[in-house]
Design a protein around this motif. Structure first.
Motif, PDB file in Angstrom:
ATOM      1  N   MET A  39     139.557  29.411  68.200  1.00  0.00           N
ATOM      2  CA  MET A  39     140.443  28.382  67.751  1.00  0.00           C
ATOM      3  C   MET A  39     139.676  27.071  67.607  1.00  0.00           C
ATOM      4  SD  MET A  39     144.053  28.441  69.447  1.00  0.00           S
ATOM      5  CE  MET A  39     145.173  27.309  68.971  1.00  0.00           C
ATOM      6  N   LYS A  40     139.853  26.442  66.529  1.00  0.00           N
ATOM      7  CA  LYS A  40     139.164  25.202  66.211  1.00  0.00           C
ATOM      8  C   LYS A  40     140.170  24.047  66.283  1.00  0.00           C
ATOM      9  CE  LYS A  40     135.810  23.809  62.813  1.00  0.00           C
ATOM     10  NZ  LYS A  40     135.307  24.004  61.495  1.00  0.00           N
ATOM     11  N   PRO A  41     139.836  22.927  66.989  1.00  0.00           N
ATOM     12  CA  PRO A  41     140.782  21.817  67.057  1.00  0.00           C
ATOM     13  C   PRO A  41     141.020  21.205  65.679  1.00  0.00           C
ATOM     14  CG  PRO A  41     138.702  21.214  68.114  1.00  0.00           C
ATOM     15  CD  PRO A  41     138.604  22.650  67.694  1.00  0.00           C
ATOM     16  N   ALA A  42     142.247  20.778  65.456  1.00  0.00           N
ATOM     17  CA  ALA A  42     142.603  20.180  64.169  1.00  0.00           C
ATOM     18  C   ALA A  42     142.020  18.782  64.074  1.00  0.00           C
ATOM     19  CB  ALA A  42     144.113  20.137  64.012  1.00  0.00           C
ATOM     20  N   ARG A  43     141.518  18.447  62.946  1.00  0.00           N
ATOM     21  CA  ARG A  43     140.951  17.121  62.695  1.00  0.00           C
ATOM     22  C   ARG A  43     141.727  16.481  61.553  1.00  0.00           C
ATOM     23  NH1 ARG A  43     137.485  15.744  66.681  1.00  0.00           N
ATOM     24  NH2 ARG A  43     136.133  17.466  67.170  1.00  0.00           N
ATOM     25  N   LEU A  44     141.993  15.178  61.731  1.00  0.00           N
ATOM     26  CA  LEU A  44     142.673  14.440  60.668  1.00  0.00           C
ATOM     27  C   LEU A  44     141.623  13.762  59.803  1.00  0.00           C
ATOM     28  CD1 LEU A  44     145.560  12.673  62.621  1.00  0.00           C
ATOM     29  CD2 LEU A  44     145.779  14.593  61.060  1.00  0.00           C
ATOM     30  N   SER A  45     141.903  13.715  58.549  1.00  0.00           N
ATOM     31  CA  SER A  45     141.009  12.989  57.663  1.00  0.00           C
ATOM     32  C   SER A  45     141.265  11.492  57.828  1.00  0.00           C
ATOM     33  CB  SER A  45     141.239  13.413  56.206  1.00  0.00           C
ATOM     34  OG  SER A  45     142.519  12.974  55.782  1.00  0.00           O
ATOM     35  N   LEU A  46     140.363  10.685  57.323  1.00  0.00           N
ATOM     36  CA  LEU A  46     140.477   9.243  57.451  1.00  0.00           C
ATOM     37  C   LEU A  46     141.756   8.725  56.799  1.00  0.00           C
ATOM     38  CD1 LEU A  46     139.020   6.786  58.567  1.00  0.00           C
ATOM     39  CD2 LEU A  46     137.832   6.560  56.393  1.00  0.00           C
ATOM     40  N   SER A  47     142.108   9.246  55.666  1.00  0.00           N
ATOM     41  CA  SER A  47     143.344   8.808  54.989  1.00  0.00           C
ATOM     42  C   SER A  47     144.576   9.204  55.794  1.00  0.00           C
ATOM     43  CB  SER A  47     143.412   9.372  53.572  1.00  0.00           C
ATOM     44  OG  SER A  47     143.474  10.787  53.613  1.00  0.00           O
ATOM     45  N   ASP A  48     144.528  10.365  56.473  1.00  0.00           N
ATOM     46  CA  ASP A  48     145.662  10.788  57.313  1.00  0.00           C
ATOM     47  C   ASP A  48     145.811   9.863  58.530  1.00  0.00           C
ATOM     48  OD1 ASP A  48     146.328  12.890  55.663  1.00  0.00           O
ATOM     49  OD2 ASP A  48     145.121  14.354  56.783  1.00  0.00           O
ATOM     50  N   VAL A  49     144.681   9.447  59.109  1.00  0.00           N
ATOM     51  CA  VAL A  49     144.723   8.533  60.255  1.00  0.00           C
ATOM     52  C   VAL A  49     145.385   7.223  59.851  1.00  0.00           C
ATOM     53  CG1 VAL A  49     143.291   7.144  61.820  1.00  0.00           C
ATOM     54  CG2 VAL A  49     142.737   9.541  61.433  1.00  0.00           C
ATOM     55  N   PHE A  50     145.011   6.672  58.712  1.00  0.00           N
ATOM     56  CA  PHE A  50     145.619   5.427  58.243  1.00  0.00           C
ATOM     57  C   PHE A  50     147.097   5.607  57.925  1.00  0.00           C
ATOM     58  CE2 PHE A  50     141.185   4.062  57.168  1.00  0.00           C
ATOM     59  CZ  PHE A  50     141.168   2.969  58.021  1.00  0.00           C
ATOM     60  N   ARG A  51     147.467   6.731  57.360  1.00  0.00           N
ATOM     61  CA  ARG A  51     148.868   7.000  57.013  1.00  0.00           C
ATOM     62  C   ARG A  51     149.720   7.114  58.278  1.00  0.00           C
ATOM     63  NH1 ARG A  51     149.204  12.021  53.837  1.00  0.00           N
ATOM     64  NH2 ARG A  51     147.226  11.231  53.156  1.00  0.00           N
ATOM     65  N   VAL A  52     149.226   7.811  59.307  1.00  0.00           N
ATOM     66  CA  VAL A  52     149.972   7.951  60.562  1.00  0.00           C
ATOM     67  C   VAL A  52     150.079   6.595  61.257  1.00  0.00           C
ATOM     68  CG1 VAL A  52     149.872   8.970  62.876  1.00  0.00           C
ATOM     69  CG2 VAL A  52     149.399  10.377  60.888  1.00  0.00           C
ATOM     70  N   GLY A  53     148.994   5.827  61.253  1.00  0.00           N
ATOM     71  CA  GLY A  53     149.012   4.496  61.863  1.00  0.00           C
ATOM     72  C   GLY A  53     149.992   3.580  61.161  1.00  0.00           C
ATOM     73  N   ALA A  54     150.002   3.598  59.844  1.00  0.00           N
ATOM     74  CA  ALA A  54     150.909   2.745  59.078  1.00  0.00           C
ATOM     75  C   ALA A  54     152.357   3.140  59.303  1.00  0.00           C
ATOM     76  CB  ALA A  54     150.558   2.800  57.592  1.00  0.00           C
ATOM     77  N   SER A  55     152.611   4.425  59.423  1.00  0.00           N
ATOM     78  CA  SER A  55     153.988   4.853  59.666  1.00  0.00           C
ATOM     79  C   SER A  55     154.438   4.425  61.063  1.00  0.00           C
ATOM     80  CB  SER A  55     154.127   6.366  59.496  1.00  0.00           C
ATOM     81  OG  SER A  55     153.422   7.052  60.509  1.00  0.00           O
ATOM     82  N   GLY A  56     153.523   4.420  62.058  1.00  0.00           N
ATOM     83  CA  GLY A  56     153.872   3.940  63.395  1.00  0.00           C
ATOM     84  C   GLY A  56     154.175   2.462  63.389  1.00  0.00           C
ATOM     85  N   LEU A  57     153.405   1.699  62.633  1.00  0.00           N
ATOM     86  CA  LEU A  57     153.656   0.264  62.529  1.00  0.00           C
ATOM     87  C   LEU A  57     154.984  -0.012  61.829  1.00  0.00           C
ATOM     88  CD1 LEU A  57     150.116  -1.059  61.512  1.00  0.00           C
ATOM     89  CD2 LEU A  57     151.208  -1.223  63.746  1.00  0.00           C
ATOM     90  N   HIS A  58     155.277   0.775  60.816  1.00  0.00           N
ATOM     91  CA  HIS A  58     156.498   0.595  60.046  1.00  0.00           C
ATOM     92  C   HIS A  58     157.726   1.025  60.861  1.00  0.00           C
ATOM     93  CE1 HIS A  58     158.946   0.141  56.518  1.00  0.00           C
ATOM     94  NE2 HIS A  58     159.408   1.379  56.653  1.00  0.00           N
ATOM     95  N   ALA A  59     157.583   2.045  61.702  1.00  0.00           N
ATOM     96  CA  ALA A  59     158.714   2.568  62.467  1.00  0.00           C
ATOM     97  C   ALA A  59     159.090   1.642  63.626  1.00  0.00           C
ATOM     98  CB  ALA A  59     158.387   3.948  63.004  1.00  0.00           C
ATOM     99  N   ARG A  60     158.140   0.936  64.197  1.00  0.00           N
ATOM    100  CA  ARG A  60     158.412   0.079  65.364  1.00  0.00           C
ATOM    101  C   ARG A  60     157.876  -1.350  65.122  1.00  0.00           C
ATOM    102  NH1 ARG A  60     156.546   4.913  68.395  1.00  0.00           N
ATOM    103  NH2 ARG A  60     158.445   5.893  69.169  1.00  0.00           N
ATOM    104  N   PRO A  61     158.537  -2.145  64.301  1.00  0.00           N
ATOM    105  CA  PRO A  61     158.036  -3.486  63.999  1.00  0.00           C
ATOM    106  C   PRO A  61     158.085  -4.437  65.209  1.00  0.00           C
ATOM    107  CG  PRO A  61     160.159  -3.159  62.955  1.00  0.00           C
ATOM    108  CD  PRO A  61     159.737  -1.845  63.541  1.00  0.00           C
ATOM    109  N   THR A  62     159.072  -4.266  66.089  1.00  0.00           N
ATOM    110  CA  THR A  62     159.155  -5.132  67.274  1.00  0.00           C
ATOM    111  C   THR A  62     157.959  -4.903  68.185  1.00  0.00           C
ATOM    112  OG1 THR A  62     161.566  -4.959  67.147  1.00  0.00           O
ATOM    113  CG2 THR A  62     160.642  -5.829  69.182  1.00  0.00           C
TER     114      THR A  62
END
Length: 144
Positions: A1-24
């Motif tokens: 089993m190989k650990p899953a790796r996120l691509s750089l664009s996926d990291v930015f997309r997940v980070g942006a969605s976290g910022l957008h979901a919790r602005p406070t």
């Protein structure tokens, strides 16, 4: 089993969605960082200004002369320096010379007919014999 790796664009997309979901949370985090930085700047600024004030006061005294005087006790009463204060100061390694002065309770008047309370603002002080050397002074003789 190989650990899953996120691509750089996926990291930015997940980070942006976290910022957008919790602005406070984003605002509070940014505020905390700003307060922390402002606190560090204030602490450094206060210590720097205190240091500059101390150096300014030392410059007023001269580059190589410090004056020590008795302050007040905890109760606000005038305190006195110990009898051996000059000898104690003289034993400090960088000190090259030390002398003492003190106010004498006497008056200076032109004649005995002038009231003792009228001194014209003249005070009399006593000094140790090393005062002239300590101040790097010299005797001069005036005319007459």
């Amino acid at each position: 089993m190989k650990p899953a790796r996120l691509s750089l664009s996926d990291v930015f997309r997940v980070g942006a969605s976290g910022l957008h979901a919790r602005p406070t949370r984003v605002i509070l985090s940014a505020l905390g960082i700003a307060i922390g930085i402002a606190t560090m700047i204030a602490v450094i600024g206060i210590s720097s200004s205190s240091r500059e004030e101390l150096l300014r006061q030392l410059d007023k005294l001269g580059t190589n002369m410090l004056t020590v005087s008795a302050g007040n006790t905890v109760f606000g009463e005038p305190s006195k320096l110990p009898v051996g204060a000059v000898d104690m100061v003289s034993r400090i390694a960088p000190v090259t010379s030390a002398a003492a002065t003190g106010t004498v309770s006497t008056t200076v008047r032109r004649t005995a007919h002038i009231d003792e309370a009228v001194t014209g603002g003249i005070t009399v002080q006593a000094a140790t014999t090393s005062l002239l050397t300590t101040l790097e002074g010299a005797w001069r003789r005036g005319p007459g």
